[in-house]
Design an enzyme around this catalytic site. Structure first.
Site, PDB file in Angstrom:
ATOM      1  N   HIS A   1       0.851  -1.184   0.000  1.00  0.00           N
ATOM      2  CA  HIS A   1       0.000   0.000   0.000  1.00  0.00           C
ATOM      3  C   HIS A   1       0.885   1.231   0.000  1.00  0.00           C
ATOM      4  O   HIS A   1       1.938   1.231   0.636  1.00  0.00           O
ATOM      5  CB  HIS A   1      -0.905   0.012   1.246  1.00  0.00           C
ATOM      6  CG  HIS A   1      -2.075   0.916   1.087  1.00  0.00           C
ATOM      7  ND1 HIS A   1      -2.017   2.265   1.335  1.00  0.00           N
ATOM      8  CD2 HIS A   1      -3.340   0.659   0.676  1.00  0.00           C
ATOM      9  CE1 HIS A   1      -3.201   2.796   1.082  1.00  0.00           C
ATOM     10  NE2 HIS A   1      -4.022   1.845   0.684  1.00  0.00           N
TER      11      HIS A   1
ATOM     12  N   ASP B   1      -7.989  -5.300   0.067  1.00  0.00           N
ATOM     13  CA  ASP B   1      -8.472  -6.198  -0.992  1.00  0.00           C
ATOM     14  C   ASP B   1      -8.098  -7.649  -0.763  1.00  0.00           C
ATOM     15  O   ASP B   1      -8.573  -8.529  -1.476  1.00  0.00           O
ATOM     16  CB  ASP B   1      -7.910  -5.748  -2.348  1.00  0.00           C
ATOM     17  CG  ASP B   1      -8.487  -4.409  -2.767  1.00  0.00           C
ATOM     18  OD1 ASP B   1      -9.688  -4.206  -2.541  1.00  0.00           O
ATOM     19  OD2 ASP B   1      -7.741  -3.578  -3.306  1.00  0.00           O
TER      20      ASP B   1
HETATM   21  N1  ACO Z   1       4.126  -7.850  -4.680  1.00  0.00           N
HETATM   22  C1  ACO Z   1       5.480  -7.829  -4.835  1.00  0.00           C
HETATM   23  N2  ACO Z   1       6.222  -6.720  -4.717  1.00  0.00           N
HETATM   24  C2  ACO Z   1       5.599  -5.581  -4.414  1.00  0.00           C
HETATM   25  C3  ACO Z   1       4.203  -5.525  -4.217  1.00  0.00           C
HETATM   26  C4  ACO Z   1       3.465  -6.713  -4.357  1.00  0.00           C
HETATM   27  N3  ACO Z   1       2.139  -6.710  -4.177  1.00  0.00           N
HETATM   28  N4  ACO Z   1       3.855  -4.254  -3.932  1.00  0.00           N
HETATM   29  C5  ACO Z   1       4.987  -3.539  -3.943  1.00  0.00           C
HETATM   30  N5  ACO Z   1       6.053  -4.330  -4.230  1.00  0.00           N
HETATM   31  C6  ACO Z   1       7.471  -3.927  -4.279  1.00  0.00           C
HETATM   32  C7  ACO Z   1       7.758  -3.113  -5.541  1.00  0.00           C
HETATM   33  O1  ACO Z   1       8.186  -3.938  -6.597  1.00  0.00           O
HETATM   34  C8  ACO Z   1       8.840  -2.202  -5.038  1.00  0.00           C
HETATM   35  O2  ACO Z   1      10.044  -2.936  -4.963  1.00  0.00           O
HETATM   36  P1  ACO Z   1      11.460  -2.195  -5.251  1.00  0.00           P
HETATM   37  O3  ACO Z   1      11.571  -1.129  -4.213  1.00  0.00           O
HETATM   38  O4  ACO Z   1      12.476  -3.280  -5.139  1.00  0.00           O
HETATM   39  O5  ACO Z   1      11.353  -1.646  -6.647  1.00  0.00           O
HETATM   40  C9  ACO Z   1       8.438  -1.875  -3.604  1.00  0.00           C
HETATM   41  O6  ACO Z   1       7.672  -3.025  -3.199  1.00  0.00           O
HETATM   42  C10 ACO Z   1       7.617  -0.610  -3.453  1.00  0.00           C
HETATM   43  O7  ACO Z   1       6.438  -0.742  -4.253  1.00  0.00           O
HETATM   44  P2  ACO Z   1       5.855   0.385  -5.158  1.00  0.00           P
HETATM   45  O8  ACO Z   1       5.134  -0.239  -6.316  1.00  0.00           O
HETATM   46  O9  ACO Z   1       6.897   1.424  -5.479  1.00  0.00           O
HETATM   47  O10 ACO Z   1       4.804   1.037  -4.151  1.00  0.00           O
HETATM   48  P3  ACO Z   1       3.625   1.998  -4.532  1.00  0.00           P
HETATM   49  O11 ACO Z   1       3.318   2.742  -3.313  1.00  0.00           O
HETATM   50  O12 ACO Z   1       3.953   2.791  -5.756  1.00  0.00           O
HETATM   51  O13 ACO Z   1       2.433   1.018  -4.944  1.00  0.00           O
HETATM   52  C11 ACO Z   1       0.684  -0.570  -4.716  1.00  0.00           C
HETATM   53  C12 ACO Z   1       1.464   0.574  -4.045  1.00  0.00           C
HETATM   54  C13 ACO Z   1       0.180  -0.113  -6.105  1.00  0.00           C
HETATM   55  C14 ACO Z   1      -0.552  -0.858  -3.861  1.00  0.00           C
HETATM   56  C15 ACO Z   1       1.589  -1.816  -4.840  1.00  0.00           C
HETATM   57  O14 ACO Z   1       1.961  -2.263  -3.548  1.00  0.00           O
HETATM   58  C16 ACO Z   1       0.904  -2.946  -5.613  1.00  0.00           C
HETATM   59  O15 ACO Z   1       0.999  -2.978  -6.833  1.00  0.00           O
HETATM   60  N6  ACO Z   1       0.232  -3.901  -4.896  1.00  0.00           N
HETATM   61  C17 ACO Z   1      -0.531  -4.964  -5.558  1.00  0.00           C
HETATM   62  C18 ACO Z   1      -1.862  -4.433  -6.064  1.00  0.00           C
HETATM   63  C19 ACO Z   1      -2.827  -4.151  -4.936  1.00  0.00           C
HETATM   64  O16 ACO Z   1      -3.022  -4.951  -4.027  1.00  0.00           O
HETATM   65  N7  ACO Z   1      -3.496  -2.976  -5.031  1.00  0.00           N
HETATM   66  C20 ACO Z   1      -4.512  -2.580  -4.047  1.00  0.00           C
HETATM   67  C21 ACO Z   1      -4.011  -1.479  -3.173  1.00  0.00           C
HETATM   68  S1  ACO Z   1      -5.193  -1.039  -1.976  1.00  0.00           S
HETATM   69  C22 ACO Z   1      -6.310  -0.116  -2.783  1.00  0.00           C
HETATM   70  O17 ACO Z   1      -6.062   0.556  -3.747  1.00  0.00           O
HETATM   71  C23 ACO Z   1      -7.643  -0.197  -2.352  1.00  0.00           C
END
Ligand code: ACO
Length: 441
Positions: free
Chosen positions: A302, A359
């Site tokens: 998140h 979620d």
């Molecule tokens: N699985 C594996 N790795 C992940 C995940 C995941 N679900 N989420 C984040 N990471 C990793 C990224 O690859 C990144 O790694 P790095 O630093 O080595 O490059 C690091 O964690 C930071 O993640 P970001 O994508 O930069 O974080 P951001 O804040 O931009 O994105 C998000 C947040 C979109 C929710 C992301 O965690 C994600 O894609 N999660 C899966 C989708 C999801 O569950 N979305 C629902 C969110 S809740 C809502 O909107 C209601």
């Protein structure tokens, strides 16, 4: 007033510093460009506040979520969705008579214009219900046009809240080829929705209290989440003075994406994939860690929560209770719990502070309630409506409000002269045209 100092090209600028109710610090850069000739760059807006707000407070480090000051745990335990809608829209919990009047208005406006029913017939049966919902909400602009002053906005907010559940249930009925079931004024918001979803004209249907309680909880937990992607879309579209319906329709489209509300559908698809692939949780945790693999653990991570998502905690417990009360044993719940345990023990997830989000467990509950997977994000949208609308209302009444219009740093080609078509050759063998020296006046 506190200030922050910025030094740019040897010159110092004082920037006002704002402190929120809970001590959050924001540097006000409203005058930055006019004074310093510079802008800030923050792709994804992770460090950028787009507004001040009095609606929802989140402390992502501590796992705190409050609506108008009330902790989500207390609200989830005791309130009805209608009370939460009132709280978000009007700022305070309703008194008994206020709630009665609000409920009356919500039930009175729940039918949709008969002509709108025809729209459902023309969508293909395979249409995603989020597309149907966003289109139907946008089309409300054609039927309920008055929103010129605050009283009209209030009426349109009630209409939208009341009719959205009818639209959502009708889109489900259309997808399964059953006749539409009309709203009933003697039922609560959640009962009415479940009745429109699951009743058929051939026999009576009484809404099971356990489903009603579960839906009430799910809608409350999704009701607002400050300036997330869909809410920011609602505010941005609304900032151009577009109608409430147009702005919320945009919010629905933003929510649909798999990185936002669309994740709830993807979580169940992922859990089913793991189940069908021999329940090897570690394999999927490893895939999520592999930078060359686009797979992500859906429902994990998140932008704001860096410790735990309080909504996910509540839903994990609720999933256990509801499945137990319904006598359902869903292997997907076990897979989800195992996946969580494996991931939370893994350095990759610990280092990045990745935890289950709202979620991760909501889909398990929707499945138990017989809501089809494609409808999950629609359920999220129904819950988020009061949040979108209260944010829209706040934005519209903000005296500092301006059209949303971010800047950019241009990194493209410098000025170059137009090359006539006959001098450009084919795409395979593009003629290198020499750039003439630029002269500036
Ligand atoms: N699985 C594996 N790795 C992940 C995940 C995941 N679900 N989420 C984040 N990471 C990793 C990224 O690859 C990144 O790694 P790095 O630093 O080595 O490059 C690091 O964690 C930071 O993640 P970001 O994508 O930069 O974080 P951001 O804040 O931009 O994105 C998000 C947040 C979109 C929710 C992301 O965690 C994600 O894609 N999660 C899966 C989708 C999801 O569950 N979305 C629902 C969110 S809740 C809502 O909107 C209601």
């Amino acid at each position: 007033m506190k200030t922050a100092k910025l030094t740019l090209a040897g010159q110092e600028f004082d920037l006002p510093v704002l402190e929120g109710t809970e001590g959050e610090i924001g540097i006000d850069i409203t005058a930055l460009r006019s004074e310093a000739g510079a802008i800030t760059l923050d792709p994804g807006y992770g460090n950028t506040g787009s507004c001040t707000s009095t609606i929802t407070f989140i402390d992502g480090e501590k796992g705190i979520l409050r609506y108008r000051g009330y902790p989500i745990e207390e609200i989830a335990q005791s309130a009805t969705f209608e009370e939460v809608c009132y709280l978000l829209l009007y700022g305070d919990l309703p008194a008994t008579d206020e709630l009665q009047e609000f409920n009356d208005r919500l039930t009175r406006h729940s039918m949709i214009h008969e002509a709108m029913k025809d729209f459902f017939q023309d969508f293909p049966a395979t249409a995603h219900p989020m597309m149907v919902l966003s289109t139907m909400v946008a089309s409300m602009s054609a039927y309920y046009q008055r929103a010129l002053n605050e009283a009209d906005l209030d009426l349109n907010m009630i209409r939208l809240l009341a009719k959205a559940k009818t639209i959502a249930a009708f889109s489900y009925k259309k997808s399964v080829g059953q006749p539409f079931v009309y709203p009933r004024n003697d039922l609560s918001y959640t009962q009415d929705f479940l009745h429109m979803m699951f009743a058929v004209p051939a026999e009576p249907y009484a809404v099971p209290p356990v489903l009603n309680r579960a839906l009430n909880l799910l809608l409350i937990l999704h009701a607002d989440h400050e300036q997330n992607c869909s809410t920011s879309s609602v505010r941005m579209v609304g900032s151009s003075q577009a109608s409430l319906f147009a702005a919320v329709s945009a919010g629905i489209c933003a929510l649909w994406g798999p990185l936002h509300g669309g994740a709830n559908q993807r979580v169940i698809e992922m859990l089913e994939m793991i189940r069908d692939d021999g329940m090897d949780f570690r394999k999927y945790v490893n895939k999520a860690k592999d930078k060359d693999d686009p797979f992500k653990l859906m429902g994990f991570g998140h932008r704001v929560y860096k410790n735990f998502d309080p909504r996910a905690r509540i839903l994990k417990t609720a999933a256990d209770e509801v499945l137990d009360q319904l006598g359902i044993e869903d292997p997907l719940l076990e897979i989800a719990k195992n996946l969580e345990t494996v991931a939370l023990d893994d350095e990759f997830f610990v280092e990045r502070k990745l935890y289950p989000n709202v979620d991760f467990y909501s889909g398990i509950l929707y499945r138990a309630m017989n809501v089809p997977t494609e409808m999950f994000t629609v359920m999220f949208a129904l819950g988020r409506l009061p949040g979108w609308m209260s944010q829209f209302k706040e934005m519209r009444s903000d005296p500092r409000g301006r059209i949303s219009r971010p800047r950019q740093i241009y990194m493209g080609e410098a000025l170059r002269p137009y090359v006539p078509l006959e001098q450009r050759g084919t795409s395979k063998a593009k003629v290198e045209v020499e750039k003439p020296e630029l002269t500036t006046a």
